[in-house]
Design a protein around this motif. Structure first.
Motif, PDB file in Angstrom:
ATOM      1  N   PRO A  90       1.013  -1.034  -0.362  1.00  0.00           N
ATOM      2  CA  PRO A  90      -0.084   0.274  -0.407  1.00  0.00           C
ATOM      3  C   PRO A  90       0.419   1.543   0.195  1.00  0.00           C
ATOM      4  CG  PRO A  90      -0.715  -1.790   1.550  1.00  0.00           C
ATOM      5  CD  PRO A  90       0.486  -2.384   1.470  1.00  0.00           C
ATOM      6  N   GLY A  91       1.924   1.421   0.542  1.00  0.00           N
ATOM      7  CA  GLY A  91       2.748   1.947   0.499  1.00  0.00           C
ATOM      8  C   GLY A  91       3.081   2.754  -0.489  1.00  0.00           C
ATOM      9  N   GLU A  92       4.066   1.681  -1.132  1.00  0.00           N
ATOM     10  CA  GLU A  92       4.301   1.792  -2.462  1.00  0.00           C
ATOM     11  C   GLU A  92       3.277   2.325  -3.413  1.00  0.00           C
ATOM     12  OE1 GLU A  92       7.630   1.391  -3.685  1.00  0.00           O
ATOM     13  OE2 GLU A  92       8.567   0.148  -1.200  1.00  0.00           O
ATOM     14  N   ILE A  93       2.202   1.871  -3.949  1.00  0.00           N
ATOM     15  CA  ILE A  93       1.293   2.393  -4.623  1.00  0.00           C
ATOM     16  C   ILE A  93       0.670   3.999  -4.043  1.00  0.00           C
ATOM     17  CG2 ILE A  93      -1.454   2.663  -4.717  1.00  0.00           C
ATOM     18  CD1 ILE A  93      -1.285  -0.812  -4.581  1.00  0.00           C
ATOM     19  N   LEU A  94       0.956   4.159  -2.793  1.00  0.00           N
ATOM     20  CA  LEU A  94       0.488   5.656  -2.888  1.00  0.00           C
ATOM     21  C   LEU A  94       1.826   6.791  -2.683  1.00  0.00           C
ATOM     22  CD1 LEU A  94      -0.926   7.943  -1.102  1.00  0.00           C
ATOM     23  CD2 LEU A  94      -0.153   7.092   0.976  1.00  0.00           C
ATOM     24  N   ASP A  95       2.837   5.951  -2.888  1.00  0.00           N
ATOM     25  CA  ASP A  95       4.080   6.783  -3.768  1.00  0.00           C
ATOM     26  C   ASP A  95       3.754   6.870  -4.845  1.00  0.00           C
ATOM     27  OD1 ASP A  95       6.946   7.868  -3.100  1.00  0.00           O
ATOM     28  OD2 ASP A  95       7.198   6.330  -4.073  1.00  0.00           O
ATOM     29  N   VAL A  96       3.662   5.829  -5.293  1.00  0.00           N
ATOM     30  CA  VAL A  96       3.509   6.322  -7.240  1.00  0.00           C
ATOM     31  C   VAL A  96       2.269   7.382  -6.892  1.00  0.00           C
ATOM     32  CG1 VAL A  96       2.423   5.405  -9.175  1.00  0.00           C
ATOM     33  CG2 VAL A  96       4.592   4.382  -8.069  1.00  0.00           C
ATOM     34  N   VAL A  97       1.064   7.144  -6.722  1.00  0.00           N
ATOM     35  CA  VAL A  97      -0.639   8.466  -6.613  1.00  0.00           C
ATOM     36  C   VAL A  97       0.592   9.884  -6.710  1.00  0.00           C
ATOM     37  CG1 VAL A  97      -2.170   8.630  -5.568  1.00  0.00           C
ATOM     38  CG2 VAL A  97      -1.411   6.897  -6.624  1.00  0.00           C
ATOM     39  N   THR A  98       1.208   9.705  -5.128  1.00  0.00           N
ATOM     40  CA  THR A  98       1.724  10.895  -4.601  1.00  0.00           C
ATOM     41  C   THR A  98       3.010  11.629  -5.687  1.00  0.00           C
ATOM     42  OG1 THR A  98       1.505  10.488  -2.906  1.00  0.00           O
ATOM     43  CG2 THR A  98       3.248  12.141  -3.049  1.00  0.00           C
ATOM     44  N   ARG A  99       3.447  11.078  -6.846  1.00  0.00           N
ATOM     45  CA  ARG A  99       4.347  11.524  -7.955  1.00  0.00           C
ATOM     46  C   ARG A  99       3.691  11.612  -9.163  1.00  0.00           C
ATOM     47  NH1 ARG A  99      10.447   8.654  -6.514  1.00  0.00           N
ATOM     48  NH2 ARG A  99      10.388   8.314  -3.889  1.00  0.00           N
ATOM     49  N   LEU A 100       2.492  11.333  -9.055  1.00  0.00           N
ATOM     50  CA  LEU A 100       2.197  10.827 -10.834  1.00  0.00           C
ATOM     51  C   LEU A 100       1.587  12.626 -11.242  1.00  0.00           C
ATOM     52  CD1 LEU A 100       1.317   9.578 -12.522  1.00  0.00           C
ATOM     53  CD2 LEU A 100      -1.061   8.982 -12.186  1.00  0.00           C
ATOM     54  N   PRO A 101       0.861  13.607 -10.144  1.00  0.00           N
ATOM     55  CA  PRO A 101       1.207  14.968 -11.037  1.00  0.00           C
ATOM     56  C   PRO A 101       2.350  16.245 -11.493  1.00  0.00           C
ATOM     57  CG  PRO A 101      -0.206  14.757  -8.607  1.00  0.00           C
ATOM     58  CD  PRO A 101       0.940  12.971  -8.782  1.00  0.00           C
ATOM     59  N   ASP A 102       3.202  15.434 -10.583  1.00  0.00           N
ATOM     60  CA  ASP A 102       4.442  15.857 -10.972  1.00  0.00           C
ATOM     61  C   ASP A 102       5.019  15.478 -11.930  1.00  0.00           C
ATOM     62  OD1 ASP A 102       3.897  17.813  -8.962  1.00  0.00           O
ATOM     63  OD2 ASP A 102       5.823  16.698  -7.577  1.00  0.00           O
ATOM     64  N   ALA A 103       5.117  13.310 -12.077  1.00  0.00           N
ATOM     65  CA  ALA A 103       5.651  13.381 -13.676  1.00  0.00           C
ATOM     66  C   ALA A 103       4.561  13.475 -14.559  1.00  0.00           C
ATOM     67  CB  ALA A 103       5.672  11.667 -13.046  1.00  0.00           C
ATOM     68  N   VAL A 104       2.973  13.985 -14.153  1.00  0.00           N
ATOM     69  CA  VAL A 104       2.478  13.964 -15.568  1.00  0.00           C
ATOM     70  C   VAL A 104       3.222  15.239 -16.373  1.00  0.00           C
ATOM     71  CG1 VAL A 104       0.410  14.463 -16.436  1.00  0.00           C
ATOM     72  CG2 VAL A 104       1.015  12.365 -15.272  1.00  0.00           C
ATOM     73  N   GLN A 105       3.168  16.430 -15.372  1.00  0.00           N
ATOM     74  CA  GLN A 105       3.176  17.182 -15.259  1.00  0.00           C
ATOM     75  C   GLN A 105       4.555  17.918 -16.251  1.00  0.00           C
ATOM     76  OE1 GLN A 105       2.427  20.644 -12.783  1.00  0.00           O
ATOM     77  NE2 GLN A 105       2.967  22.670 -14.010  1.00  0.00           N
ATOM     78  N   ALA A 106       5.672  17.231 -15.577  1.00  0.00           N
ATOM     79  CA  ALA A 106       6.923  17.202 -15.901  1.00  0.00           C
ATOM     80  C   ALA A 106       7.441  16.851 -17.288  1.00  0.00           C
ATOM     81  CB  ALA A 106       7.743  16.489 -14.875  1.00  0.00           C
ATOM     82  N   LEU A 107       6.506  15.772 -17.635  1.00  0.00           N
ATOM     83  CA  LEU A 107       6.171  14.836 -19.085  1.00  0.00           C
ATOM     84  C   LEU A 107       5.193  15.560 -20.135  1.00  0.00           C
ATOM     85  CD1 LEU A 107       6.117  11.131 -18.019  1.00  0.00           C
ATOM     86  CD2 LEU A 107       7.851  12.738 -18.997  1.00  0.00           C
ATOM     87  N   THR A 108       4.367  16.327 -19.952  1.00  0.00           N
ATOM     88  CA  THR A 108       3.091  17.283 -21.130  1.00  0.00           C
ATOM     89  C   THR A 108       3.201  18.196 -20.751  1.00  0.00           C
ATOM     90  OG1 THR A 108       1.469  16.174 -19.256  1.00  0.00           O
ATOM     91  CG2 THR A 108       2.129  14.854 -20.478  1.00  0.00           C
ATOM     92  N   GLY A 109       3.685  18.541 -19.448  1.00  0.00           N
ATOM     93  CA  GLY A 109       3.473  20.382 -19.113  1.00  0.00           C
ATOM     94  C   GLY A 109       1.675  20.271 -18.663  1.00  0.00           C
ATOM     95  N   VAL A 110       1.111  19.761 -19.195  1.00  0.00           N
ATOM     96  CA  VAL A 110      -0.279  20.669 -18.098  1.00  0.00           C
ATOM     97  C   VAL A 110      -0.249  19.406 -16.783  1.00  0.00           C
ATOM     98  CG1 VAL A 110      -2.531  19.017 -18.384  1.00  0.00           C
ATOM     99  CG2 VAL A 110      -1.487  19.000 -20.250  1.00  0.00           C
ATOM    100  N   SER A 111      -1.050  20.253 -16.013  1.00  0.00           N
ATOM    101  CA  SER A 111      -0.777  19.764 -14.479  1.00  0.00           C
ATOM    102  C   SER A 111      -1.867  19.644 -15.129  1.00  0.00           C
ATOM    103  CB  SER A 111      -1.683  21.219 -13.665  1.00  0.00           C
ATOM    104  OG  SER A 111      -1.643  21.475 -12.473  1.00  0.00           O
ATOM    105  N   ILE A 112      -2.606  18.002 -14.418  1.00  0.00           N
ATOM    106  CA  ILE A 112      -3.460  16.614 -13.492  1.00  0.00           C
ATOM    107  C   ILE A 112      -4.491  18.282 -12.625  1.00  0.00           C
ATOM    108  CG2 ILE A 112      -2.907  15.362 -14.491  1.00  0.00           C
ATOM    109  CD1 ILE A 112      -2.142  13.909 -12.543  1.00  0.00           C
ATOM    110  N   THR A 113      -3.726  18.755 -11.745  1.00  0.00           N
ATOM    111  CA  THR A 113      -4.364  19.154 -10.144  1.00  0.00           C
ATOM    112  C   THR A 113      -5.463  19.950 -11.148  1.00  0.00           C
ATOM    113  OG1 THR A 113      -2.355  20.178  -9.764  1.00  0.00           O
ATOM    114  CG2 THR A 113      -2.880  18.023  -8.881  1.00  0.00           C
ATOM    115  N   GLN A 114      -5.499  20.614 -11.851  1.00  0.00           N
ATOM    116  CA  GLN A 114      -5.858  22.013 -12.736  1.00  0.00           C
ATOM    117  C   GLN A 114      -7.158  21.540 -13.558  1.00  0.00           C
ATOM    118  OE1 GLN A 114      -5.198  24.885 -11.863  1.00  0.00           O
ATOM    119  NE2 GLN A 114      -3.830  24.277 -10.121  1.00  0.00           N
TER     120      GLN A 114
END
Length: 66
Positions: A32-56
């Motif tokens: 569960p901690g590993e899954i949470l770690d991936v989920v926590t890092r995902l928004p920054d990774a998507v923004q770095a790769l695409t320039g799109v902020s998924i939180t927005q």
């Protein structure tokens, strides 16, 4: 929804091998901690790769954005 998408591939797994170093949880209790770690890092990774902020752009169930 993000955690579900990250964990989805594990549903069909017959075996999961975890390799851990350092201290902390070991074995299945670590998953569960590993899954949470991936989920926590995902928004920054998507923004770095695409320039799109998924939180927005990702609406929450209440109709607002993250």
């Amino acid at each position: 929804q993000v955690a579900e998408a990250v964990a989805q591939p594990l549903l069909g797994a017959r075996r999961v091998t975890l390799v851990a170093g350092g201290s902390g949880d070991v074995g299945v209790s670590r998953l569960p901690g590993e899954i949470l770690d991936v989920v926590t890092r995902l928004p920054d990774a998507v923004q770095a790769l695409t320039g799109v902020s998924i939180t927005q752009v990702w609406p929450t169930p209440g109709g607002t954005h993250l």
